[in-house]
Design a protein around this motif. Structure first.
Motif, PDB file in Angstrom:
ATOM      1  N   ASP A 214      17.461  15.545  92.146  1.00  0.00           N
ATOM      2  CA  ASP A 214      17.209  16.041  93.500  1.00  0.00           C
ATOM      3  C   ASP A 214      15.795  15.630  93.898  1.00  0.00           C
ATOM      4  OD1 ASP A 214      16.976  17.386  95.892  1.00  0.00           O
ATOM      5  OD2 ASP A 214      18.016  19.177  95.186  1.00  0.00           O
ATOM      6  N   LYS A 215      15.652  14.364  94.255  1.00  0.00           N
ATOM      7  CA  LYS A 215      14.335  13.806  94.537  1.00  0.00           C
ATOM      8  C   LYS A 215      13.705  14.451  95.777  1.00  0.00           C
ATOM      9  CE  LYS A 215      13.930   9.331  94.168  1.00  0.00           C
ATOM     10  NZ  LYS A 215      14.197   7.877  94.235  1.00  0.00           N
ATOM     11  N   SER A 216      14.523  14.770  96.776  1.00  0.00           N
ATOM     12  CA  SER A 216      13.989  15.358  98.006  1.00  0.00           C
ATOM     13  C   SER A 216      13.317  16.692  97.731  1.00  0.00           C
ATOM     14  CB  SER A 216      15.109  15.548  99.036  1.00  0.00           C
ATOM     15  OG  SER A 216      15.679  14.318  99.385  1.00  0.00           O
ATOM     16  N   LEU A 217      13.977  17.509  96.911  1.00  0.00           N
ATOM     17  CA  LEU A 217      13.426  18.818  96.578  1.00  0.00           C
ATOM     18  C   LEU A 217      12.116  18.678  95.814  1.00  0.00           C
ATOM     19  CD1 LEU A 217      13.921  21.884  96.688  1.00  0.00           C
ATOM     20  CD2 LEU A 217      15.117  21.682  94.504  1.00  0.00           C
ATOM     21  N   GLU A 218      12.089  17.757  94.855  1.00  0.00           N
ATOM     22  CA  GLU A 218      10.864  17.551  94.065  1.00  0.00           C
ATOM     23  C   GLU A 218       9.735  17.007  94.945  1.00  0.00           C
ATOM     24  OE1 GLU A 218      10.202  18.472  91.171  1.00  0.00           O
ATOM     25  OE2 GLU A 218      12.151  18.852  90.255  1.00  0.00           O
ATOM     26  N   ILE A 330       8.744   9.834  91.043  1.00  0.00           N
ATOM     27  CA  ILE A 330       9.890  10.749  91.147  1.00  0.00           C
ATOM     28  C   ILE A 330      11.135   9.884  91.034  1.00  0.00           C
ATOM     29  CG2 ILE A 330      11.058  12.486  92.545  1.00  0.00           C
ATOM     30  CD1 ILE A 330       8.418  13.091  93.899  1.00  0.00           C
ATOM     31  N   ILE A 331      11.796   9.949  89.882  1.00  0.00           N
ATOM     32  CA  ILE A 331      12.833   8.985  89.528  1.00  0.00           C
ATOM     33  C   ILE A 331      14.121   9.702  89.139  1.00  0.00           C
ATOM     34  CG2 ILE A 331      13.434   7.102  87.941  1.00  0.00           C
ATOM     35  CD1 ILE A 331      11.162   6.437  89.874  1.00  0.00           C
ATOM     36  N   SER A 332      15.241   9.163  89.607  1.00  0.00           N
ATOM     37  CA  SER A 332      16.547   9.677  89.201  1.00  0.00           C
ATOM     38  C   SER A 332      17.225   8.682  88.268  1.00  0.00           C
ATOM     39  CB  SER A 332      17.431   9.900  90.437  1.00  0.00           C
ATOM     40  OG  SER A 332      17.782   8.654  91.024  1.00  0.00           O
ATOM     41  N   GLN A 334      20.015   7.420  88.878  1.00  0.00           N
ATOM     42  CA  GLN A 334      20.547   6.405  89.791  1.00  0.00           C
ATOM     43  C   GLN A 334      19.523   5.309  90.053  1.00  0.00           C
ATOM     44  OE1 GLN A 334      23.697   6.071  91.048  1.00  0.00           O
ATOM     45  NE2 GLN A 334      22.940   4.116  91.841  1.00  0.00           N
ATOM     46  N   ASP A 335      18.241   5.696  90.132  1.00  0.00           N
ATOM     47  CA  ASP A 335      17.181   4.705  90.346  1.00  0.00           C
ATOM     48  C   ASP A 335      17.125   3.703  89.202  1.00  0.00           C
ATOM     49  OD1 ASP A 335      16.301   5.802  92.756  1.00  0.00           O
ATOM     50  OD2 ASP A 335      14.990   7.218  91.729  1.00  0.00           O
ATOM     51  N   LEU A 336      17.284   4.193  87.984  1.00  0.00           N
ATOM     52  CA  LEU A 336      17.257   3.305  86.827  1.00  0.00           C
ATOM     53  C   LEU A 336      18.414   2.320  86.882  1.00  0.00           C
ATOM     54  CD1 LEU A 336      16.381   5.926  84.050  1.00  0.00           C
ATOM     55  CD2 LEU A 336      14.829   4.321  85.151  1.00  0.00           C
ATOM     56  N   MET A 337      19.596   2.822  87.259  1.00  0.00           N
ATOM     57  CA  MET A 337      20.754   1.931  87.372  1.00  0.00           C
ATOM     58  C   MET A 337      20.592   0.948  88.529  1.00  0.00           C
ATOM     59  SD  MET A 337      24.025   4.379  86.452  1.00  0.00           S
ATOM     60  CE  MET A 337      23.599   5.755  87.507  1.00  0.00           C
ATOM     61  N   SER A 338      20.004   1.415  89.644  1.00  0.00           N
ATOM     62  CA  SER A 338      19.800   0.544  90.805  1.00  0.00           C
ATOM     63  C   SER A 338      18.800  -0.564  90.499  1.00  0.00           C
ATOM     64  CB  SER A 338      19.304   1.365  92.004  1.00  0.00           C
ATOM     65  OG  SER A 338      20.283   2.281  92.416  1.00  0.00           O
ATOM     66  N   ALA A 339      17.792  -0.246  89.702  1.00  0.00           N
ATOM     67  CA  ALA A 339      16.796  -1.260  89.339  1.00  0.00           C
ATOM     68  C   ALA A 339      17.449  -2.412  88.595  1.00  0.00           C
ATOM     69  CB  ALA A 339      15.699  -0.623  88.486  1.00  0.00           C
ATOM     70  N   ASN A 534      11.220   1.581  80.358  1.00  0.00           N
ATOM     71  CA  ASN A 534      10.738   2.315  79.179  1.00  0.00           C
ATOM     72  C   ASN A 534       9.601   3.253  79.533  1.00  0.00           C
ATOM     73  OD1 ASN A 534      12.573   1.175  77.430  1.00  0.00           O
ATOM     74  ND2 ASN A 534      11.210  -0.478  76.782  1.00  0.00           N
ATOM     75  N   TYR A 535       8.739   2.825  80.452  1.00  0.00           N
ATOM     76  CA  TYR A 535       7.631   3.685  80.884  1.00  0.00           C
ATOM     77  C   TYR A 535       8.170   5.018  81.389  1.00  0.00           C
ATOM     78  CZ  TYR A 535       3.957   5.555  83.885  1.00  0.00           C
ATOM     79  OH  TYR A 535       3.043   6.392  84.495  1.00  0.00           O
ATOM     80  N   HIS A 536       9.281   4.966  82.107  1.00  0.00           N
ATOM     81  CA  HIS A 536       9.843   6.187  82.684  1.00  0.00           C
ATOM     82  C   HIS A 536      10.780   6.922  81.725  1.00  0.00           C
ATOM     83  CE1 HIS A 536       8.206   5.564  86.670  1.00  0.00           C
ATOM     84  NE2 HIS A 536       8.637   4.316  86.660  1.00  0.00           N
TER      85      HIS A 536
END
Length: 637
Positions: A214-218, A330-332, A334-339, A534-536
């Motif tokens: 929930d990136k918006s909330l964070e 702020i990473i989800s 989904q962001d990792l898969m999108s990258a 890996n950083y994340h």
């Protein structure tokens, strides 16, 4: 001129002292030694060649890859009364000739050039004729195919050493591994260079990576706490605009900045932010190069950059004044898969590259065996619409073709209109009647601008229009007529990027790129992407991951990133337990686990998860039909 660096630092830059190791680098340069300076973002690299140029007897050549960076530095030097000019692919032949002559025979002290310029005969002849004391190579990591921004044109720089072997070279970069450092030494043919390498550790920056679905909330929770000036980076132009508009609705001062805006819009947004009229700049990676704002308190990444180098440069724009600052991602999942998915977008197939090159030639109406050394303005958005190819795919392919030395892509910058008068002043009255609008436009220029006979001068057509009470389109028209009549050189302003073709267009079936080189670059990019993932993902000190990547050797935990503050710890204390129970008890309708979790700082989240699991297994709390948590009846007081 005084030759004491300390006095010059105060006189021209207003600083009382150098940052380590600026003075050591400057001393090495003044001693005539080949020098490499690896200074992290915000370390003051440009001063290391700008100040020596005031002391050295000859001229200084600065090789830089970005037009915008060159223009910004030239503008800044001019405000300090230091003579500097820049030459790049977006300039006319007469403009370039005037600057080169000034460099050889005039007072021009510092000349910025793009690496492509080095190959031209005109530049090489003037370089040979000029008294040059220093060659500075900025963004020197571009010379290495292992760098995050390899540019084949940088391999031409060693030609300067061949022409003038005794001129010292200063190579500067903010990001370089040991492998890249060795490439810099070898490709520039540096002789026993003195290497100055500052640690990449930023003791005043707290690095954190928040993993959430929930990136918006964070983000909302975060920005309400962060104080001072900040930057929010996102990879999407649409996301950039959405976040900025959301902040404004929340009564938080913000503006957006991306490559799709006009140069004037970008300049206005940047100026407002630099002058603290706006608190937060929401931007794509188009924003930041050359930005030197010392009081940035936080940099937030809402997406994953393609490499640790790029992340470090962007995050490193925080805390340049040495005060405590924050770099937060702020990473989800989904962001990792999108990258990983987007990796293919940024690395098109060979067939896609070929098709986009052919479409580019068709769009610009370049015939077979034509186009070499020709320049064209390119409306990428229009080309995208005509050929049904995404803008990002076109831009990415153009950058690949640039690295493959098929063309040069100059950024879309708003270059101001410029004029140089080429006629003899006495000819004006002989050529035109005073009632002739050409006479009126030309004499108004002569009255308004100084030095217009010896160099190009920036003009504003709207000012001439207002003074003469003449429509601006007619002013522009008469300027073009005066150009055709050889009275002036006129370069109208432009917002579009420019493409310079280095090779003639071959027959379609003959077009090909160096597959081995492209494959190697793609593999290198993939490794870089894995490093930033890996950083994340790793359970390790964030700063230590960065330092390991840059081969810093023995390092220590920073003590202030999310990992060092306990983000991966699961052992909780009674304080956490009591707070959770209190939150559930105080809610009449129960409370969702998510709302409980966000009540705690990120570094305590895993402990909260663990505590919730234990409380449920111990039957102290239960989940109701709505998914909310409640205290079990036996535990109600």
């Amino acid at each position: 001129m005084h030759t004491n660096p300390q006095i010059l630092l105060k006189r021209y830059w207003g600083y009382d002292r150098f940052r380590p190791p600026q003075l050591d680098i400057i001393t090495s340069v003044l001693d005539g030694k080949d020098t490499v300076a690896l200074l992290p973002t915000g370390g003051g690299k440009s001063l290391c060649y700008q100040l020596p140029s005031l002391i050295l007897p000859g001229k200084t050549i600065v090789v830089s890859p970005l037009i915008s960076l060159m223009q910004d530095q030239v503008a800044e030097l001019e405000t300090r009364n230091i003579s500097a000019k820049a030459i790049h692919t977006g300039m006319s032949y007469s403009q370039i000739e005037a600057i080169l002559d000034n460099f050889v025979h005039g007072p021009l002290k510092i000349l910025y050039v793009s690496p492509e310029r080095i190959l031209t005969e005109a530049f090489q002849v003037r370089f040979y004729m000029a008294k040059v004391s220093l060659i500075a190579v900025d963004e020197a990591h571009c010379i290495s195919q292992w760098g995050h921004d390899f540019r084949p044109s940088y391999l031409n720089i060693n030609m300067l050493r061949e022409i003038k072997p005794d001129i010292p070279i200063l190579a500067l970069t903010a990001t370089a591994t040991n492998k890249i450092l060795e490439d810099i030494k070898d490709e520039l043919a540096l002789e026993s260079p003195i290497v100055f390498r500052n640690s990449f550790a930023r003791d005043n920056i707290s690095f954190s990576s928040i993993r959430t679905e929930d990136k918006s909330l964070e983000f909302e929770k975060l920005v309400t706490k962060l104080k001072g000036t900040g930057i929010v980076y996102t990879r999407s132009r649409i996301g950039c605009v959405k976040i900025a508009n959301w902040l404004v609705k929340k009564k938080i001062s913000a503006q957006f900045y991306h490559g799709g805006m006009t140069p004037l819009e970008r300049e206005t947004a940047q100026t407002n932010w630099m002058k603290n009229k706006v608190q937060i700049m929401v931007a794509t990676n188009a924003f930041g190069m050359g930005i030197n704002k010392p009081d940035v308190r936080f940099v937030v990444h809402m997406d994953i950059p393609p490499s640790i180098e790029e992340y470090y440069q962007e995050a490193g724009r925080a805390g340049r004044d040495g005060k405590m600052s924050f770099a937060i991602s702020i990473i989800s999942n989904q962001d990792l898969m999108s990258a990983v998915k987007n990796f293919e977008t940024y690395h098109p197939t060979l067939e896609e590259i070929k098709n986009i090159y052919i479409s580019l030639c068709k769009y610009l109406k370049i015939g077979y065996d034509f186009g070499q050394d020709q320049e064209f303005y390119l409306d990428i958005a229009e080309m995208s619409q005509i050929y049904k190819i995404s803008i990002s795919k076109i831009y990415t392919t153009l950058k690949i073709l640039e690295k493959q030395e098929w063309l040069i892509l100059s950024e879309g910058l708003r270059s101001p209109s410029q004029v140089m008068v080429t006629c003899n002043p006495r000819e004006v009255n002989d050529m035109y009647e005073q009632e002739d609008p050409r006479y009126q436009v030309l004499t108004q220029i002569l009255r308004s601008y100084e030095g217009i006979f010896v160099d190009y001068v920036n003009i504003i057509e709207s000012n001439i229009s207002r003074i003469l009470n003449m429509p601006i389109n007619k002013v522009v028209g008469y300027l073009k007529v005066l150009q055709n009549e050889a009275m002036i050189h006129y370069n109208p302003s432009s917002d579009l990027p420019k493409v310079t073709f280095l090779k003639a267009r071959p027959q379609d079936e003959s077009f090909k790129i160096d597959e081995k080189s492209y494959s190697s670059l793609k593999e290198n990019s993939w490794n870089k992407l894995n490093s930033i993932i890996n950083y994340h993902s790793l359970e390790k000190c964030r700063q230590q991951i960065i330092l390991d990547y840059f081969d810093e050797g023995e390092t220590f935990d920073c003590g202030q990133c999310d990992y060092c503050l306990g983000s991966y710890q699961t052992a909780y204390d009674e304080t956490i337990k009591h707070k959770i129970i209190s939150l559930i008890q105080s809610s009449n309708d129960g409370i969702s686990p998510k709302k409980i979790i966000v009540k705690f700082p990120y570094n305590k989240r895993k402990r909260v998860y663990q505590c919730l699991e234990d409380l449920e297994s111990e039957k102290m709390i239960r989940v109701d039909d709505n998914g909310n948590l409640r205290i079990t009846k036996s535990n109600n007081s």
